[in-house]
Design an enzyme around this catalytic site. Structure first.
Site, mmCIF file in Angstrom:
data_model
loop_
_atom_site.group_PDB
_atom_site.id
_atom_site.type_symbol
_atom_site.label_atom_id
_atom_site.label_comp_id
_atom_site.label_asym_id
_atom_site.label_seq_id
_atom_site.Cartn_x
_atom_site.Cartn_y
_atom_site.Cartn_z
ATOM 1 N N THR A 150 0.849 -1.190 0.000
ATOM 2 C CA THR A 150 0.000 0.000 0.000
ATOM 3 C C THR A 150 0.876 1.228 0.000
ATOM 4 O OG1 THR A 150 -1.748 -1.031 1.256
ATOM 5 C CG2 THR A 150 -1.575 1.348 1.447
ATOM 6 N N ARG A 178 -13.635 -7.568 0.358
ATOM 7 C CA ARG A 178 -12.715 -7.512 1.505
ATOM 8 C C ARG A 178 -12.089 -6.108 1.620
ATOM 9 N NH1 ARG A 178 -7.227 -5.972 2.222
ATOM 10 N NH2 ARG A 178 -6.368 -7.046 4.022
ATOM 11 N N GLY A 180 -9.244 -3.750 3.809
ATOM 12 C CA GLY A 180 -8.109 -3.837 4.728
ATOM 13 C C GLY A 180 -8.053 -2.640 5.655
ATOM 14 N N ASP A 181 -6.856 -2.339 6.098
ATOM 15 C CA ASP A 181 -6.650 -1.240 7.038
ATOM 16 C C ASP A 181 -6.560 0.113 6.362
ATOM 17 O OD1 ASP A 181 -4.190 -2.385 5.937
ATOM 18 O OD2 ASP A 181 -3.269 -0.669 6.931
ATOM 19 N N THR A 201 1.528 -0.254 6.152
ATOM 20 C CA THR A 201 1.394 -1.215 5.066
ATOM 21 C C THR A 201 1.662 -2.591 5.650
ATOM 22 O OG1 THR A 201 2.221 -1.910 2.893
ATOM 23 C CG2 THR A 201 3.788 -0.789 4.311
ATOM 24 N N GLY A 202 1.086 -3.594 5.043
ATOM 25 C CA GLY A 202 1.253 -4.955 5.558
ATOM 26 C C GLY A 202 -0.070 -5.679 5.543
ATOM 27 N N GLY A 204 -3.498 -6.080 6.482
ATOM 28 C CA GLY A 204 -4.537 -5.239 7.071
ATOM 29 C C GLY A 204 -5.243 -5.877 8.252
HETATM 30 C C1 SD4 Z 1 -4.394 -4.272 3.084
HETATM 31 N N1 SD4 Z 1 -2.568 -3.122 4.148
HETATM 32 O O1 SD4 Z 1 -5.319 -4.122 2.299
HETATM 33 C C2 SD4 Z 1 -3.166 -3.440 2.878
HETATM 34 C C3 SD4 Z 1 -2.239 -4.148 1.960
HETATM 35 C C4 SD4 Z 1 -0.836 -3.727 2.094
HETATM 36 O O2 SD4 Z 1 1.387 -4.068 1.898
HETATM 37 O O3 SD4 Z 1 -0.486 -2.740 2.618
HETATM 38 N N2 SD4 Z 1 0.114 -4.438 1.714
HETATM 39 O O4 SD4 Z 1 -4.414 -5.080 4.005
#
Ligand code: SD4
Length: 317
Positions: A150, A178, A180-181, A201-202, A204
């Site tokens: 992200t 779906r 995410g965060d 990022t990561g 979510g």
């Molecule tokens: C999510 N955090 O949709 C986002 C995806 C993401 O590195 O950041 N990936 O969960």
């Protein structure tokens, strides 16, 4: 002082451009929007905007948010399809009195009504990635949740105003609907001009369990330097997730305070981020956690060249 920090290497072109503006007095909100739009528009960044990777049904569903650190106004969209710049739609929503966070068809109707550009966001290249991953998943049982980034950014302008923005296609091969965060205040982003901001990022699903962007801002409000705040929050959430659930997903955070000091923490190897301040040229760093502290190294030219080649390499199915 002006400054800007963002997740991943993919933000550097946008940051470079926006910082020219900040240096000439550009507003923090205009700066984050401009920089995130550049990431959204670039077809070879496969996790944000145009060229973003699709969900399980091969549809590109995008999440984005915008926050004004002066007024605490927030706008967000989630699961929006076929619009070029979700971040701009999110920013526009932040001006509304209510109905600030719209999903799916409601977000698209709002975008249409407000004259945003409709665009097919699924590229042939993203389709190839999808086909390849589908095949691999069927053959080898790979986790679909690999290869997702992200873009999240925090900006500070010469007037002391701070803003945050995020944009993502979410997790690759996610279920339809779906979220995410990234579109969620407190988890994917938070900013308060009287303190600072953070963005994530990561995975979510795990970032949300700690409302981690808000937690970092809270720690900065207690007087912690952004680096210390990031390390504390990431280590704590990582530890709690492992203790209670056996494992923790990817957690990477960048933060900036209203003095232009920044910090970054991650629980993954080689997390990259982009930063620029009045006193520091736009720079890409690579971060790694060593003994509970995140260490940052400037990305070498060799690394940058390999990255540029990798994102454009042919996809072989
Ligand atoms: C999510 N955090 O949709 C986002 C995806 C993401 O590195 O950041 N990936 O969960």
């Amino acid at each position: 002082m002006w400054a800007m920090i963002a997740t991943w290497r993919m933000a550097i072109e946008g940051i470079t451009e926006a910082c020219k503006g900040l240096n000439e007095g550009m507003d923090a909100g205009d700066a984050v929007e401009l920089a995130v739009k550049m990431v959204e528009d670039y077809p070879f960044y496969k996790s944000v905007g145009y060229g973003g990777l699709p969900n399980e049904n091969c549809e590109v569903e995008l999440d984005a948010a915008y926050m004004d650190g002066d007024t605490l106004a927030i706008g967000a969209v989630a699961g929006i399809r076929d619009y070029a710049n979700p971040v701009s739609i999110a920013r526009k929503l932040s001006d509304e009195k209510v109905n600030n966070f719209l999903v799916g068809a409601g977000a698209e109707a709002y975008a249409h009504k407000n004259g945003f550009e409709r665009k097919n966001m699924l590229t042939d290249r993203a389709k190839l990635h999808y086909e390849k991953r589908k095949k691999e998943t069927l053959e080898k049982g790979l986790s679909p949740y690999i290869g997702h980034d992200t873009v999240g950014m925090i900006s500070l302008d010469e007037n002391g105003k701070m803003c945050a923005a995020t944009s993502t296609s979410g997790l690759f091969m996610k279920k339809r609907g779906r979220i995410g965060d990234s579109a969620l205040s407190g988890s994917g982003f938070y900013v308060d001009s009287e303190v600072g901001g953070a963005t994530a990022t990561g995975l979510g699903e795990d970032l949300m369990k700690g409302c981690i962007s808000y937690e970092i801002v809270r720690l900065m409000k207690e007087g912690k330097h952004p680096q210390e705040a990031c390390d504390i929050a990431v280590n704590q959430l990582d530890k709690e997730l492992i203790r209670r659930r056996g494992k923790a997903g990817d957690l990477s955070l960048v933060a900036l305070n209203n003095k232009g000091e920044w910090g970054v923490a991650t629980n993954i190897a080689d997390f990259t981020f982009s930063v620029a301040t009045k006193n520091e040229e736009p720079t890409v760093y690579i971060s790694n956690r060593v003994d509970g502290k995140t260490i940052h190294e400037v990305a070498s030219q060799e690394w940058l060249d390999a990255y540029a080649a990798r994102i454009k390499a042919p996809i072989e199915i």
